[in-house]
Write a protein that holds these residues in place. Structure first.
Motif, PDB file in Angstrom:
ATOM      1  N   ASP A   7       0.845  -1.196   0.000  1.00  0.00           N
ATOM      2  CA  ASP A   7       0.000   0.000   0.000  1.00  0.00           C
ATOM      3  C   ASP A   7       0.880   1.247   0.000  1.00  0.00           C
ATOM      4  O   ASP A   7       2.073   1.180   0.268  1.00  0.00           O
ATOM      5  N   PHE A   8       0.261   2.389  -0.300  1.00  0.00           N
ATOM      6  CA  PHE A   8       0.884   3.691  -0.110  1.00  0.00           C
ATOM      7  C   PHE A   8       0.173   4.347   1.059  1.00  0.00           C
ATOM      8  O   PHE A   8      -1.051   4.246   1.183  1.00  0.00           O
ATOM      9  N   ILE A   9       0.930   5.017   1.928  1.00  0.00           N
ATOM     10  CA  ILE A   9       0.308   5.789   3.003  1.00  0.00           C
ATOM     11  C   ILE A   9       0.819   7.225   2.942  1.00  0.00           C
ATOM     12  O   ILE A   9       1.903   7.487   2.423  1.00  0.00           O
ATOM     13  N   GLU A  10       0.009   8.121   3.448  1.00  0.00           N
ATOM     14  CA  GLU A  10       0.376   9.534   3.531  1.00  0.00           C
ATOM     15  C   GLU A  10       0.633   9.861   5.000  1.00  0.00           C
ATOM     16  O   GLU A  10      -0.178   9.526   5.860  1.00  0.00           O
ATOM     17  N   ASN A  29      12.933   4.515   2.302  1.00  0.00           N
ATOM     18  CA  ASN A  29      12.808   5.835   1.699  1.00  0.00           C
ATOM     19  C   ASN A  29      11.344   6.164   1.462  1.00  0.00           C
ATOM     20  O   ASN A  29      10.493   5.281   1.454  1.00  0.00           O
ATOM     21  N   PHE A  30      11.073   7.434   1.255  1.00  0.00           N
ATOM     22  CA  PHE A  30       9.713   7.916   1.014  1.00  0.00           C
ATOM     23  C   PHE A  30       9.769   9.072   0.024  1.00  0.00           C
ATOM     24  O   PHE A  30      10.845   9.562  -0.316  1.00  0.00           O
ATOM     25  N   LEU A  73       4.801   0.929   0.990  1.00  0.00           N
ATOM     26  CA  LEU A  73       5.054  -0.138   1.960  1.00  0.00           C
ATOM     27  C   LEU A  73       5.479  -1.405   1.221  1.00  0.00           C
ATOM     28  O   LEU A  73       4.693  -2.308   0.989  1.00  0.00           O
ATOM     29  N   ASP A  74       6.751  -1.451   0.859  1.00  0.00           N
ATOM     30  CA  ASP A  74       7.263  -2.531   0.024  1.00  0.00           C
ATOM     31  C   ASP A  74       8.004  -3.615   0.798  1.00  0.00           C
ATOM     32  O   ASP A  74       8.611  -4.488   0.190  1.00  0.00           O
ATOM     33  N   ASN A  75       7.974  -3.570   2.118  1.00  0.00           N
ATOM     34  CA  ASN A  75       8.577  -4.611   2.945  1.00  0.00           C
ATOM     35  C   ASN A  75       7.645  -4.949   4.098  1.00  0.00           C
ATOM     36  O   ASN A  75       7.076  -4.057   4.734  1.00  0.00           O
ATOM     37  N   VAL A  76       7.521  -6.218   4.379  1.00  0.00           N
ATOM     38  CA  VAL A  76       6.692  -6.685   5.485  1.00  0.00           C
ATOM     39  C   VAL A  76       7.499  -6.553   6.771  1.00  0.00           C
ATOM     40  O   VAL A  76       8.703  -6.709   6.768  1.00  0.00           O
ATOM     41  N   ARG A  98       3.412  -1.302  11.598  1.00  0.00           N
ATOM     42  CA  ARG A  98       3.495  -2.738  11.336  1.00  0.00           C
ATOM     43  C   ARG A  98       2.862  -3.003   9.980  1.00  0.00           C
ATOM     44  O   ARG A  98       1.682  -2.740   9.761  1.00  0.00           O
ATOM     45  N   VAL A  99       3.668  -3.496   9.038  1.00  0.00           N
ATOM     46  CA  VAL A  99       3.201  -3.793   7.680  1.00  0.00           C
ATOM     47  C   VAL A  99       2.894  -5.286   7.609  1.00  0.00           C
ATOM     48  O   VAL A  99       3.784  -6.117   7.808  1.00  0.00           O
ATOM     49  N   TYR A 100       1.631  -5.602   7.331  1.00  0.00           N
ATOM     50  CA  TYR A 100       1.152  -6.981   7.303  1.00  0.00           C
ATOM     51  C   TYR A 100       1.093  -7.515   5.880  1.00  0.00           C
ATOM     52  O   TYR A 100       0.859  -6.775   4.936  1.00  0.00           O
ATOM     53  N   SER A 101       1.272  -8.820   5.758  1.00  0.00           N
ATOM     54  CA  SER A 101       1.108  -9.517   4.493  1.00  0.00           C
ATOM     55  C   SER A 101       0.098 -10.633   4.690  1.00  0.00           C
ATOM     56  O   SER A 101       0.097 -11.290   5.727  1.00  0.00           O
ATOM     57  N   PRO A 102      -0.761 -10.897   3.703  1.00  0.00           N
ATOM     58  CA  PRO A 102      -1.720 -11.998   3.851  1.00  0.00           C
ATOM     59  C   PRO A 102      -1.034 -13.365   3.825  1.00  0.00           C
ATOM     60  O   PRO A 102      -1.592 -14.346   4.271  1.00  0.00           O
TER      61      PRO A 102
END
Length: 126
Positions: A7-10, A29-30, A73-76, A98-102
């Motif tokens: 996802d992308f977050i702001e 990076n962002f 968000l390219d890393n879990v 916390r970046v979740y992956s299914p």
């Protein structure tokens, strides 16, 4: 805070103090898409630079101003955003995402060790 993988977050940093604040995203990076004086509002998005945004890992927020970033968000796993003002860092002025992956795969993220000490709302959860 939880978010989904890819996802992308702001994130908007707003500084109402009289010092320059620097914020760092540890290991990632962002895109810096906007900054301006005063307070941020929803209409501030109309002035975002979405064509050639600056790619950084640390951003400065000047006194009485705001800075907006987009994060891919390219890393879990667990991400850390922290204030680089040393005194504030020790006061805990930081944020964990916390970046979740299914897909629960050790290829993406190792499972929590069985002997990990848990506190707060994490007690009893695995």
């Amino acid at each position: 805070m939880g978010a989904d993988f890819r996802d992308f977050i702001e994130i908007v940093f707003e500084n109402q103090e009289n010092i320059i604040q620097s914020w760092h995203l540890d290991g990632y990076n962002f895109f810096v898409v906007g900054m301006d004086q005063g307070r941020w509002s929803n209409t501030s998005r109309n002035d975002y630079n979405l064509v050639d945004a600056v790619f950084r890992s640390t951003v400065q927020v000047y006194p009485k101003s705001w800075t907006a970033i987009y994060v891919a968000l390219d890393n879990v796993g667990m991400w850390n955003i922290r204030n680089e003002f040393w005194v504030r860092r020790y006061l805990g002025e930081q944020f964990y995402l916390r970046v979740y992956s299914p897909v629960m795969s050790p290829r993406d993220e190792y499972p929590l060790p069985e002997n990990a000490l848990l506190c707060g709302q994490a007690v009893g959860k695995r």
